[in-house]
Design an enzyme around this catalytic site. Structure first.
Site, PDB file in Angstrom:
ATOM      1  N   GLY A  41       5.990   1.968   4.907  1.00 37.03           N
ATOM      2  CA  GLY A  41       4.809   2.552   5.533  1.00 37.03           C
ATOM      3  C   GLY A  41       4.086   1.599   6.474  1.00 37.03           C
ATOM      4  O   GLY A  41       3.669   1.989   7.564  1.00 37.03           O
ATOM      5  N   ASP A  66      15.226  -5.106   4.997  1.00 38.68           N
ATOM      6  CA  ASP A  66      14.958  -4.117   3.946  1.00 38.68           C
ATOM      7  C   ASP A  66      16.290  -3.638   3.381  1.00 38.68           C
ATOM      8  O   ASP A  66      17.208  -3.358   4.149  1.00 38.68           O
ATOM      9  CB  ASP A  66      14.151  -2.927   4.499  1.00 38.68           C
ATOM     10  CG  ASP A  66      13.475  -2.125   3.384  1.00 38.68           C
ATOM     11  OD1 ASP A  66      14.124  -1.895   2.338  1.00 38.68           O
ATOM     12  OD2 ASP A  66      12.316  -1.734   3.553  1.00 38.68           O
ATOM     13  N   HIS A  81       6.139  11.166   4.195  1.00 39.55           N
ATOM     14  CA  HIS A  81       4.726  11.477   4.466  1.00 39.55           C
ATOM     15  C   HIS A  81       3.989  10.279   5.066  1.00 39.55           C
ATOM     16  O   HIS A  81       2.942  10.427   5.664  1.00 39.55           O
ATOM     17  CB  HIS A  81       4.008  11.951   3.199  1.00 39.55           C
ATOM     18  CG  HIS A  81       3.434  10.856   2.353  1.00 39.55           C
ATOM     19  ND1 HIS A  81       4.221   9.955   1.670  1.00 39.55           N
ATOM     20  CD2 HIS A  81       2.155  10.510   2.120  1.00 39.55           C
ATOM     21  CE1 HIS A  81       3.429   9.098   1.046  1.00 39.55           C
ATOM     22  NE2 HIS A  81       2.181   9.404   1.288  1.00 39.55           N
ATOM     23  N   LYS A 133      17.109   1.940   5.838  1.00 41.37           N
ATOM     24  CA  LYS A 133      15.827   1.808   6.536  1.00 41.37           C
ATOM     25  C   LYS A 133      15.906   0.770   7.646  1.00 41.37           C
ATOM     26  O   LYS A 133      15.426   1.001   8.758  1.00 41.37           O
ATOM     27  CB  LYS A 133      14.716   1.405   5.556  1.00 41.37           C
ATOM     28  CG  LYS A 133      14.253   2.543   4.683  1.00 41.37           C
ATOM     29  CD  LYS A 133      13.043   2.134   3.856  1.00 41.37           C
ATOM     30  CE  LYS A 133      12.663   3.267   2.919  1.00 41.37           C
ATOM     31  NZ  LYS A 133      11.529   2.910   2.057  1.00 41.37           N
ATOM     32  N   CYS A 173      -3.480 -20.025   2.219  1.00 41.71           N
ATOM     33  CA  CYS A 173      -2.278 -19.217   2.082  1.00 41.71           C
ATOM     34  C   CYS A 173      -2.582 -18.107   1.057  1.00 41.71           C
ATOM     35  O   CYS A 173      -3.668 -18.064   0.484  1.00 41.71           O
ATOM     36  CB  CYS A 173      -1.064 -20.064   1.683  1.00 41.71           C
ATOM     37  SG  CYS A 173      -0.954 -20.510  -0.065  1.00 41.71           S
ATOM     38  N   CYS A 190       5.206   1.730 -14.263  1.00 39.05           N
ATOM     39  CA  CYS A 190       5.114   3.107 -14.736  1.00 39.05           C
ATOM     40  C   CYS A 190       4.225   3.943 -13.844  1.00 39.05           C
ATOM     41  O   CYS A 190       4.577   5.039 -13.449  1.00 39.05           O
ATOM     42  CB  CYS A 190       4.575   3.139 -16.158  1.00 39.05           C
ATOM     43  SG  CYS A 190       5.848   3.542 -17.331  1.00 39.05           S
ATOM     44  N   CYS A 208       5.346   8.153 -21.214  1.00 40.87           N
ATOM     45  CA  CYS A 208       4.815   7.925 -19.871  1.00 40.87           C
ATOM     46  C   CYS A 208       5.913   8.283 -18.883  1.00 40.87           C
ATOM     47  O   CYS A 208       6.812   9.037 -19.203  1.00 40.87           O
ATOM     48  CB  CYS A 208       4.330   6.496 -19.692  1.00 40.87           C
ATOM     49  SG  CYS A 208       5.655   5.276 -19.765  1.00 40.87           S
TER      50      CYS A 208
END
Ligand code: ZN
Lengths: 106, 388
Positions: B38, B59, B69, B83, B168, B185, B346
């Site tokens: 993004g 990547d 999106h 990508k 840094c 999670c 979860c």
């Protein structure tokens, strides 16, 4: 700091530190701290005189226990100036403390 | 500068602060962008348009539908493709006169120094704390400035690190927060435009550093809150003398040291479940049998409310992990004074383990983790169960 001296006959004259009123400090929460605190912003009342960042960290955990895991180490800013996680500082009325954890997403 | 270059970059040349010199600097420089998600969706087109001489993109990931999106660099038809490759193709489409290199690998402690060789500036557009410390350390060790940006939910952060005596990343965030390190999670969502806003700020800082104009965001951390449309900038300290990476007596002296730090702080490779203490466990099938057999129990779903609202198992009670410790009375009531067994679930089985551990410490006698969480449930028990 306010001193007032009581003069009473027969009583030795000693200056007493008048306990100053509690201080209101504004606390802002960013990123994951917002989630943990359940709020973006709160106002905290700290005891007068020697209120410090260390005290604030303790008070925060009492009031917002969700912050327990990060309260002692999270990066803070005092009036938009960075505070070392290990650093302490004296707070005064109207100060603004921000909890700024790193964001990692992208 | 050639006539074509003058025509192409004229609107830069006319900005007094940039001028011919600033543009020439951009054309001569190499920039490495870590991550093509993004943030990079905003960073890369602007670097390309601006004529940064050589853009390297690293990547390892493939384009997924759930990226579209916010990762507006990609198109529906590219789902499943690399990508780095697709991003490089777009960069070349925007500007065929610059060089662009796609590196289809994960940045690791082992390949970082080689990847940074010959690079004038690094833009961190990654998405996890492990990479953020790794990138910082490689930048400090190689003396490369770093434009760091991040976004999550509706918030983002930007700063320029290890540049002109400034701090840094480690000076500001000496160690990852315990609560953050292993968190996988609760993959929080993100408003698609927020990485766009932050990416544009990163691109601006990158062009200033590379073009040697303006005053880069050194020694300041800029935070953006999309929810109320506000910026909050914090003045940072100068370089910290005690910083493990750039301090006077650094302890991270090599990428090996950086790796050891990552291991010590549980900074795991993305989507690897961190090692956790062993807790009593039921497999998804075992739990399905409990339900099918009509055995009375409590199912605590410890995901955050928004995830619970997307999909949940029948009869699950939502009690987010962060609120668990403060909700003991509720668990006491639900479990009928600890007489019913309590199952915790979860998304992937990490937070649920933590929940089981908390409840066990509070003395609940019969608490179990539903192993692997809803992801495993969707895989092994109910293939129709929606995953997000
Ligand atoms: Zn440092």
């Amino acid at each position: 700091m306010l001193f007032h001296v009581e003069l009473k006959s027969g009583v030795p004259c000693l200056p007493r530190v008048k306990s100053s009123p509690a201080q209101q400090v504004k606390v802002l929460f960013f990123a994951s701290c917002r989630e943990m605190a359940g709020t973006k912003e709160t106002s905290l009342e700290l005891p007068g005189d020697s209120s410090s960042i260390a005290q604030l960290r303790e008070h925060i955990v009492e009031k917002l226990p969700g912050l327990q895991p990060v309260a002692a180490t999270v990066t803070l800013a005092l009036n938009q100036e960075y505070l070392d996680p290990e650093q302490d500082a004296t707070l005064k009325e109207g100060d603004e403390v921000a909890f700024i954890p790193p964001i990692s997403g992208g | 500068m050639t006539a074509a270059e003058i025509a192409r970059y004229s609107r830069h040349l006319l900005v007094p602060a940039i001028g011919v010199e600033g543009q020439r600097n951009l054309l001569d420089k190499t920039c490495l962008v870590i991550g093509a998600g993004g943030l990079a969706s905003a960073v890369l087109p602007y670097l390309a348009g601006a004529g940064v001489g050589h853009i390297k993109i690293i990547d390892f990931d493939k384009i997924e539908t759930s990226n579209l999106h916010r990762q507006v660099l990609y198109r529906e038809g590219q789902a499943g493709q690399s990508k780095a490759k697709c991003a490089a193709a777009t960069v070349r489409d925007i500007n065929s006169s610059i060089r662009c290199t796609a590196i289809e690998e994960a940045l690791t402690h082992d390949n970082a120094m080689d990847t940074l060789a010959g690079v004038d500036l690094v833009v961190d557009a990654s998405d996890n704390p492990r990479t953020r410390y790794l990138v910082n350390d490689a930048c400090v060790l190689s003396g490369t400035p770093l434009v760091s940006g991040s976004a999550l939910g509706m918030e983002g952060q930007v700063s320029v690190f290890h540049h002109r005596g400034g701090p840094c990343y480690r000076c500001v965030f000496p160690a990852p927060l315990a609560a953050e390190a292993g968190r996988r999670c609760s993959d929080n969502g993100v408003l698609g435009t927020v990485p766009g806003v932050i990416g544009c700020l990163q691109a601006t800082e990158a062009l200033k550093v590379l073009g040697e104009f303006g005053s880069p965001l050194v020694g300041r951390l800029c935070t953006y809150d999309g929810q109320d449309g506000s910026f909050y900038t914090v003045r940072l300290r100068p370089r910290s003398k005690t910083c493990a990476a750039c301090g006077d007596n650094p302890t991270v002296l090599s990428m090996e040291g950086s790796k050891a730090f990552a291991a010590k702080h549980g900074l795991t490779v993305a989507r690897v479940v961190p090692e956790m203490e062993r807790v009593p466990t039921a497999t998804c099938q075992e739990y399905a049998d409990v339900v099918a057999g009509g055995r009375r129990h409590v199912l605590l779903d410890v995901r955050v409310g928004v995830q619970f609202a997307v999909c949940a198992l029948d009869d699950a009670v939502n009690l987010p992990l962060s609120q668990l410790e403060a909700s003991m009375e509720k668990v006491e009531t639900l479990s009928e004074s600890r007489s019913l067994p309590v199952y915790c679930i979860c998304r992937r089985g990490v937070d649920s383990k933590a929940a089981v551990s908390i409840l066990a410490k509070k003395g609940f006698p019969n608490v179990m983790d539903v192993s692997g969480g809803l992801t495993e449930w969707a895989r092994t028990v109910d293939r129709e169960f929606p995953m997000y």
